[in-house]
Write a protein that holds these residues in place. Structure first.
Motif, PDB file in Angstrom:
ATOM      1  N   ALA A 110       2.395   6.267   3.175  1.00 17.58           N
ATOM      2  CA  ALA A 110       0.951   6.323   2.962  1.00 17.58           C
ATOM      3  C   ALA A 110       0.294   7.288   3.947  1.00 17.58           C
ATOM      4  N   THR A 111      -0.930   7.690   3.615  1.00 23.05           N
ATOM      5  CA  THR A 111      -1.803   8.404   4.544  1.00 23.05           C
ATOM      6  C   THR A 111      -2.835   7.406   5.034  1.00 23.05           C
ATOM      7  N   PHE A 112      -2.854   7.158   6.329  1.00 25.65           N
ATOM      8  CA  PHE A 112      -3.621   6.066   6.925  1.00 25.65           C
ATOM      9  C   PHE A 112      -4.531   6.678   7.989  1.00 25.65           C
ATOM     10  N   THR A 113      -5.820   6.852   7.679  1.00 26.77           N
ATOM     11  CA  THR A 113      -6.732   7.618   8.537  1.00 26.77           C
ATOM     12  C   THR A 113      -8.017   6.842   8.798  1.00 26.77           C
ATOM     13  N   ASP A 114      -8.458   6.832  10.059  1.00 21.15           N
ATOM     14  CA  ASP A 114      -9.697   6.155  10.442  1.00 21.15           C
ATOM     15  C   ASP A 114      -9.646   4.676  10.054  1.00 21.15           C
ATOM     16  N   ILE A 115      -8.736   3.948  10.696  1.00 21.06           N
ATOM     17  CA  ILE A 115      -8.506   2.537  10.385  1.00 21.06           C
ATOM     18  C   ILE A 115      -8.679   1.718  11.662  1.00 21.06           C
ATOM     19  N   ARG A 116      -9.345   0.566  11.525  1.00 25.47           N
ATOM     20  CA  ARG A 116      -9.497  -0.328  12.664  1.00 25.47           C
ATOM     21  C   ARG A 116      -9.164  -1.757  12.239  1.00 25.47           C
ATOM     22  N   PHE A 117      -8.281  -2.401  13.018  1.00 27.15           N
ATOM     23  CA  PHE A 117      -7.963  -3.819  12.847  1.00 27.15           C
ATOM     24  C   PHE A 117      -8.646  -4.582  13.977  1.00 27.15           C
ATOM     25  N   VAL A 118      -9.485  -5.561  13.619  1.00 28.60           N
ATOM     26  CA  VAL A 118     -10.220  -6.350  14.612  1.00 28.60           C
ATOM     27  C   VAL A 118      -9.965  -7.831  14.364  1.00 28.60           C
ATOM     28  N   ASP A 119      -9.506  -8.538  15.392  1.00 25.89           N
ATOM     29  CA  ASP A 119      -9.284  -9.988  15.297  1.00 25.89           C
ATOM     30  C   ASP A 119      -8.392 -10.351  14.112  1.00 25.89           C
TER      31      ASP A 119
ATOM     32  N   PHE B 285       0.815  -1.204   0.000  1.00 25.75           N
ATOM     33  CA  PHE B 285       0.000   0.000   0.000  1.00 25.75           C
ATOM     34  C   PHE B 285       0.858   1.267   0.000  1.00 25.75           C
ATOM     35  N   TYR B 286       2.133   1.164  -0.283  1.00 23.79           N
ATOM     36  CA  TYR B 286       2.989   2.334  -0.098  1.00 23.79           C
ATOM     37  C   TYR B 286       2.550   3.480  -1.018  1.00 23.79           C
ATOM     38  N   GLY B 287       2.615   4.693  -0.445  1.00 30.98           N
ATOM     39  CA  GLY B 287       2.214   5.887  -1.185  1.00 30.98           C
ATOM     40  C   GLY B 287       0.727   6.015  -1.398  1.00 30.98           C
ATOM     41  N   SER B 288      -0.076   5.204  -0.705  1.00 29.91           N
ATOM     42  CA  SER B 288      -1.527   5.197  -0.911  1.00 29.91           C
ATOM     43  C   SER B 288      -2.232   6.125   0.075  1.00 29.91           C
TER      44      SER B 288
END
Length: 223
Positions: free
Chosen positions: A135-144, A112-115
């Motif tokens: 990358a710009t990584f905003t409002d992200i949630r990792f669950v399980d 995902f680089y530069g995404s």
């Protein structure tokens, strides 16, 4: 009287469920670089390679996809659901993701680089090497989820949270973090502890990070 400066509260990711209705059934013939897919459902596809570079996918459901590699470089994906993928290589460099759910998937290498990745839920996924450099990584949630390596080097991160997720190695060199909640992550190796400003951790996590932080600051700890 001493004035104590308190850190602002950590903000949670802002996510809304993706709701899809009235989808048009598609097939392998709809898959091509530069495709414009709006309101499509692609289900139960097994291919050697999927070429969707520079494609525009909106309000789509892509389910039960098995391929050696998927090319989404430069693609735009919005208001869509990706589920039950079995993909060793996902090439999504310089792509744009907005309001996407990724569920029940196994992805080996995810580039995902530069995404720009915004408002994305990863749930019940097994991820190998996730490259988000720059990358710009905003409002992200990792669950399980389980993640072998999460590379956030040089990334700009805001409102990121983990729930019941293990991360074997996280790379933070050069990253800018804001409202990043690590409390739900089981962290094994953290590189770039000097970039932890803007995160929240548990007391147990802090005790594990303390030797790394001390070494970074040049502090000798001795009885």
């Amino acid at each position: 009287m001493t004035n104590r400066r308190t850190a602002p509260p950590t903000r949670s990711p802002r996510l809304s469920p993706v709701r899809l209705e009235g989808l048009t059934a598609g097939d392998a013939l709809d898959i091509e670089s530069g495709a414009h897919l709006d309101g499509f459902e692609l289900d139960a596809l097994t291919l050697d390679s999927i070429e969707l570079a520079s494609a525009n996918l909106s309000e789509c459901r892509l389910a039960s996809i098995t391929a050696i590699d998927v090319d989404l470089a430069g693609a735009r994906i919005s208001d869509s659901v990706i589920e039950r993928w079995n993909v060793p290589v996902l090439a999504a460099r310089r792509s744009t993701w907005r309001d996407v759910e990724v569920r029940d998937s196994r992805i080996g290498s995810a580039e995902f680089y530069g995404s720009e990745v915004r408002s994305v839920l990863f749930e019940n996924c097994k991820l190998g090497f996730v490259n988000l450099r720059g990358a710009t990584f905003t409002d992200i949630r990792f669950v399980d989820c389980t993640i072998d390596e999460l590379d956030l080097g040089q990334a700009t991160v805001s409102r990121l949270a983990f729930e019941r997720t293990s991360v074997d190695q996280i790379e933070l060199a050069g990253a800018t973090l804001e409202h990043t909640d690590l409390r739900g992550a089981r962290l094994a190796v953290v590189n770039g502890v000097d970039r932890l400003r803007g995160t929240i951790v548990t007391p147990e996590q802090l005790s594990l990070l303390a030797p790394l932080i001390a070494a970074n600051l040049g502090i000798d700890v001795d009885d």
